[in-house]
Motif scaffolding. Structure first.
Motif, PDB file in Angstrom:
ATOM      1  N   CYS A 136       0.824  -1.208   0.000  1.00  0.00           N
ATOM      2  CA  CYS A 136       0.000   0.000   0.000  1.00  0.00           C
ATOM      3  C   CYS A 136       0.860   1.260   0.000  1.00  0.00           C
ATOM      4  O   CYS A 136       0.441   2.297  -0.514  1.00  0.00           O
ATOM      5  CB  CYS A 136      -0.988   0.001   1.159  1.00  0.00           C
ATOM      6  SG  CYS A 136      -0.256   0.076   2.795  1.00  0.00           S
ATOM      7  N   GLU A 137       2.070   1.174   0.537  1.00  0.00           N
ATOM      8  CA  GLU A 137       2.968   2.336   0.493  1.00  0.00           C
ATOM      9  C   GLU A 137       3.396   2.623  -0.947  1.00  0.00           C
ATOM     10  O   GLU A 137       3.620   3.783  -1.318  1.00  0.00           O
ATOM     11  CB  GLU A 137       4.198   2.093   1.376  1.00  0.00           C
ATOM     12  CG  GLU A 137       3.878   1.771   2.826  1.00  0.00           C
ATOM     13  CD  GLU A 137       3.090   2.852   3.538  1.00  0.00           C
ATOM     14  OE1 GLU A 137       3.241   4.039   3.187  1.00  0.00           O
ATOM     15  OE2 GLU A 137       2.305   2.509   4.451  1.00  0.00           O
ATOM     16  N   GLN A 148      -3.197  11.134 -11.826  1.00  0.00           N
ATOM     17  CA  GLN A 148      -4.393  10.340 -12.116  1.00  0.00           C
ATOM     18  C   GLN A 148      -4.231   8.894 -11.631  1.00  0.00           C
ATOM     19  O   GLN A 148      -4.768   7.963 -12.237  1.00  0.00           O
ATOM     20  CB  GLN A 148      -4.673  10.347 -13.630  1.00  0.00           C
ATOM     21  CG  GLN A 148      -4.876  11.719 -14.230  1.00  0.00           C
ATOM     22  CD  GLN A 148      -6.324  12.188 -14.202  1.00  0.00           C
ATOM     23  OE1 GLN A 148      -7.234  11.419 -13.925  1.00  0.00           O
ATOM     24  NE2 GLN A 148      -6.540  13.452 -14.501  1.00  0.00           N
ATOM     25  N   LEU A 149      -3.493   8.703 -10.542  1.00  0.00           N
ATOM     26  CA  LEU A 149      -3.244   7.353 -10.040  1.00  0.00           C
ATOM     27  C   LEU A 149      -3.824   7.145  -8.641  1.00  0.00           C
ATOM     28  O   LEU A 149      -3.350   6.291  -7.891  1.00  0.00           O
ATOM     29  CB  LEU A 149      -1.736   7.062 -10.041  1.00  0.00           C
ATOM     30  CG  LEU A 149      -1.094   6.939 -11.427  1.00  0.00           C
ATOM     31  CD1 LEU A 149       0.405   6.809 -11.313  1.00  0.00           C
ATOM     32  CD2 LEU A 149      -1.688   5.766 -12.206  1.00  0.00           C
ATOM     33  N   GLY A 150      -4.845   7.904  -8.313  1.00  0.00           N
ATOM     34  CA  GLY A 150      -5.508   7.732  -7.028  1.00  0.00           C
ATOM     35  C   GLY A 150      -6.542   6.624  -7.075  1.00  0.00           C
ATOM     36  O   GLY A 150      -6.704   5.933  -8.085  1.00  0.00           O
ATOM     37  N   GLY A 151      -7.245   6.437  -5.972  1.00  0.00           N
ATOM     38  CA  GLY A 151      -8.268   5.403  -5.899  1.00  0.00           C
ATOM     39  C   GLY A 151      -7.664   4.022  -6.118  1.00  0.00           C
ATOM     40  O   GLY A 151      -6.651   3.678  -5.517  1.00  0.00           O
ATOM     41  N   GLN A 189      -5.375   6.504   4.655  1.00  0.00           N
ATOM     42  CA  GLN A 189      -4.211   5.625   4.572  1.00  0.00           C
ATOM     43  C   GLN A 189      -4.144   4.685   5.765  1.00  0.00           C
ATOM     44  O   GLN A 189      -3.727   3.521   5.628  1.00  0.00           O
ATOM     45  CB  GLN A 189      -2.926   6.469   4.476  1.00  0.00           C
ATOM     46  CG  GLN A 189      -2.782   7.210   3.161  1.00  0.00           C
ATOM     47  CD  GLN A 189      -1.439   7.896   3.025  1.00  0.00           C
ATOM     48  OE1 GLN A 189      -0.561   7.786   3.890  1.00  0.00           O
ATOM     49  NE2 GLN A 189      -1.255   8.634   1.921  1.00  0.00           N
ATOM     50  N   ARG A 190      -4.573   5.150   6.928  1.00  0.00           N
ATOM     51  CA  ARG A 190      -4.556   4.302   8.115  1.00  0.00           C
ATOM     52  C   ARG A 190      -5.372   3.038   7.901  1.00  0.00           C
ATOM     53  O   ARG A 190      -4.945   1.925   8.250  1.00  0.00           O
ATOM     54  CB  ARG A 190      -5.130   5.089   9.305  1.00  0.00           C
ATOM     55  CG  ARG A 190      -5.225   4.287  10.605  1.00  0.00           C
ATOM     56  CD  ARG A 190      -6.107   4.981  11.615  1.00  0.00           C
ATOM     57  NE  ARG A 190      -7.491   5.065  11.148  1.00  0.00           N
ATOM     58  CZ  ARG A 190      -8.155   6.195  10.954  1.00  0.00           C
ATOM     59  NH1 ARG A 190      -7.601   7.353  11.210  1.00  0.00           N
ATOM     60  NH2 ARG A 190      -9.408   6.183  10.511  1.00  0.00           N
ATOM     61  N   ALA A 195      -5.750  -2.958   6.298  1.00  0.00           N
ATOM     62  CA  ALA A 195      -6.035  -4.046   5.360  1.00  0.00           C
ATOM     63  C   ALA A 195      -4.745  -4.748   4.952  1.00  0.00           C
ATOM     64  O   ALA A 195      -4.697  -5.982   4.858  1.00  0.00           O
ATOM     65  CB  ALA A 195      -6.758  -3.509   4.134  1.00  0.00           C
ATOM     66  N   GLN A 196      -3.699  -3.981   4.726  1.00  0.00           N
ATOM     67  CA  GLN A 196      -2.398  -4.573   4.371  1.00  0.00           C
ATOM     68  C   GLN A 196      -1.933  -5.558   5.439  1.00  0.00           C
ATOM     69  O   GLN A 196      -1.428  -6.651   5.127  1.00  0.00           O
ATOM     70  CB  GLN A 196      -1.355  -3.460   4.192  1.00  0.00           C
ATOM     71  CG  GLN A 196       0.081  -3.943   4.046  1.00  0.00           C
ATOM     72  CD  GLN A 196       0.467  -4.305   2.633  1.00  0.00           C
ATOM     73  OE1 GLN A 196       0.511  -3.444   1.772  1.00  0.00           O
ATOM     74  NE2 GLN A 196       0.770  -5.579   2.389  1.00  0.00           N
ATOM     75  N   GLN A 197      -2.104  -5.203   6.684  1.00  0.00           N
ATOM     76  CA  GLN A 197      -1.682  -6.097   7.778  1.00  0.00           C
ATOM     77  C   GLN A 197      -2.416  -7.427   7.724  1.00  0.00           C
ATOM     78  O   GLN A 197      -1.826  -8.485   7.964  1.00  0.00           O
ATOM     79  CB  GLN A 197      -1.915  -5.401   9.123  1.00  0.00           C
ATOM     80  CG  GLN A 197      -0.984  -4.229   9.385  1.00  0.00           C
ATOM     81  CD  GLN A 197      -1.325  -3.485  10.668  1.00  0.00           C
ATOM     82  OE1 GLN A 197      -2.224  -3.885  11.410  1.00  0.00           O
ATOM     83  NE2 GLN A 197      -0.617  -2.398  10.930  1.00  0.00           N
ATOM     84  N   ALA A 198      -3.710  -7.373   7.393  1.00  0.00           N
ATOM     85  CA  ALA A 198      -4.478  -8.616   7.282  1.00  0.00           C
ATOM     86  C   ALA A 198      -3.952  -9.466   6.128  1.00  0.00           C
ATOM     87  O   ALA A 198      -3.777 -10.687   6.266  1.00  0.00           O
ATOM     88  CB  ALA A 198      -5.957  -8.299   7.078  1.00  0.00           C
ATOM     89  N   PHE A 199      -3.667  -8.825   4.996  1.00  0.00           N
ATOM     90  CA  PHE A 199      -3.124  -9.564   3.860  1.00  0.00           C
ATOM     91  C   PHE A 199      -1.751 -10.144   4.179  1.00  0.00           C
ATOM     92  O   PHE A 199      -1.425 -11.260   3.748  1.00  0.00           O
ATOM     93  CB  PHE A 199      -3.062  -8.662   2.629  1.00  0.00           C
ATOM     94  CG  PHE A 199      -4.350  -8.607   1.873  1.00  0.00           C
ATOM     95  CD1 PHE A 199      -4.652  -9.560   0.916  1.00  0.00           C
ATOM     96  CD2 PHE A 199      -5.279  -7.612   2.130  1.00  0.00           C
ATOM     97  CE1 PHE A 199      -5.852  -9.524   0.222  1.00  0.00           C
ATOM     98  CE2 PHE A 199      -6.487  -7.567   1.444  1.00  0.00           C
ATOM     99  CZ  PHE A 199      -6.777  -8.520   0.488  1.00  0.00           C
ATOM    100  N   ASN A 200      -0.950  -9.411   4.928  1.00  0.00           N
ATOM    101  CA  ASN A 200       0.359  -9.935   5.326  1.00  0.00           C
ATOM    102  C   ASN A 200       0.205 -11.214   6.143  1.00  0.00           C
ATOM    103  O   ASN A 200       0.961 -12.182   5.955  1.00  0.00           O
ATOM    104  CB  ASN A 200       1.124  -8.888   6.135  1.00  0.00           C
ATOM    105  CG  ASN A 200       1.577  -7.705   5.299  1.00  0.00           C
ATOM    106  OD1 ASN A 200       1.532  -7.751   4.063  1.00  0.00           O
ATOM    107  ND2 ASN A 200       2.013  -6.648   5.962  1.00  0.00           N
ATOM    108  N   GLN A 201      -0.766 -11.207   7.050  1.00  0.00           N
ATOM    109  CA  GLN A 201      -0.984 -12.396   7.883  1.00  0.00           C
ATOM    110  C   GLN A 201      -1.456 -13.574   7.026  1.00  0.00           C
ATOM    111  O   GLN A 201      -0.984 -14.703   7.191  1.00  0.00           O
ATOM    112  CB  GLN A 201      -2.005 -12.103   8.972  1.00  0.00           C
ATOM    113  CG  GLN A 201      -2.272 -13.313   9.886  1.00  0.00           C
ATOM    114  CD  GLN A 201      -3.143 -12.962  11.079  1.00  0.00           C
ATOM    115  OE1 GLN A 201      -3.056 -11.863  11.623  1.00  0.00           O
ATOM    116  NE2 GLN A 201      -3.991 -13.902  11.479  1.00  0.00           N
ATOM    117  N   TRP A 202      -2.394 -13.307   6.098  1.00  0.00           N
ATOM    118  CA  TRP A 202      -2.891 -14.387   5.252  1.00  0.00           C
ATOM    119  C   TRP A 202      -1.800 -14.922   4.328  1.00  0.00           C
ATOM    120  O   TRP A 202      -1.763 -16.122   4.044  1.00  0.00           O
ATOM    121  CB  TRP A 202      -4.094 -13.905   4.449  1.00  0.00           C
ATOM    122  CG  TRP A 202      -5.332 -13.760   5.274  1.00  0.00           C
ATOM    123  CD1 TRP A 202      -5.765 -14.590   6.275  1.00  0.00           C
ATOM    124  CD2 TRP A 202      -6.312 -12.721   5.172  1.00  0.00           C
ATOM    125  NE1 TRP A 202      -6.946 -14.135   6.802  1.00  0.00           N
ATOM    126  CE2 TRP A 202      -7.316 -13.001   6.148  1.00  0.00           C
ATOM    127  CE3 TRP A 202      -6.463 -11.602   4.363  1.00  0.00           C
ATOM    128  CZ2 TRP A 202      -8.432 -12.175   6.318  1.00  0.00           C
ATOM    129  CZ3 TRP A 202      -7.567 -10.789   4.523  1.00  0.00           C
ATOM    130  CH2 TRP A 202      -8.548 -11.072   5.493  1.00  0.00           C
TER     131      TRP A 202
END
Length: 224
Positions: A136-137, A148-151, A189-190, A195-202
């Motif tokens: 996500c970073e 134009q790279l948001g969302g 961003q928080r 969500a990133q942390q959950a994906f890291n665990q999975w």
């Protein structure tokens, strides 16, 4: 939050088995494959994602050869040499999609791609070496430095070029909310980092690419 084995079992139930789930998983490029692509490829795909946003993909894709011609095959250096007048002239080019904000983004993103390439020895090398536990970073950086790279545009661009990433589609978000990973659609961003942390665990549990985990999770969203 569910264990990934339970998520996978639910996805297989919804899709009719393990084989059917595997057929639907996105392709993920290796680090070697990412590094082998030149900067023009990445600028082209980035620009394609920008123009696809909000439009039918088939419409944009049909016009892409004309975009390649108009923007020097997306060579970042040649695009950077285009003047404001050159960009404005493309508004009279009936073969492309004439959205001036998106047209200008091509030159802005060419600057980003070129600068990163010069620093890391290739934009593909930069993408390949970015740590998966902080994807996500990378999204945030592309949004900040690019145009134009948001969302969802940054993660969808990464998915297009094969860089392993999760994508917070509506189905994925619905599943994350049901598992109490999130309490609403993430905009801050928080929340995205959560969500990133959950994906890291999975990923630690499963050993699967983030893109596969993301798609599998999307299959578990409630269906009518």
């Amino acid at each position: 939050m569910l264990a990934f084995a339970d998520i996978l079992a639910t996805a297989e139930l919804h899709k009719g088995g393990s084989a059917e789930v595997k057929k639907l998983l996105p392709k993920v490029a290796s680090a070697k494959q990412l590094k082998a692509k030149d900067d023009a490829y990445y600028l082209s795909m980035m620009s394609l994602r920008v123009f696809r946003a909000g439009l039918k993909h088939e419409l944009v894709d049909r016009k892409w050869p004309a975009f390649e011609k108009a923007f020097h095959d997306f060579d970042p250096y040649d695009v950077l040499m285009m003047s404001d007048e050159d960009l404005e002239a493309q508004m009279h080019n009936k073969d492309i999609i004439r959205h001036f904000g998106k047209i200008r983004s091509i030159r802005s993103n060419a600057q980003m791609v070129r600068e990163i390439s010069q620093e890391f020895g290739g934009f593909g090398t930069f993408l390949a070496e970015w740590p998966s536990e902080a994807l996500c970073e990378l999204w945030f950086m592309l949004k900040k430095k690019g145009a134009q790279l948001g969302g969802l545009s940054a993660p969808r661009f990464l998915r297009m070029v094969g860089r392993d990433t999760f994508v917070l589609t509506d189905d994925v978000v619905a599943s994350l909310i049901s598992q109490e990973v999130l309490d609403k659609k993430p905009t801050a961003q928080r929340d995205i980092r959560q969500a990133q942390q959950a994906f890291n665990q999975w990923q630690e549990e499963s050993g699967l690419p983030m893109a596969h985990i993301s798609r599998i999770i999307s299959f578990t969203a409630n269906v009518n």
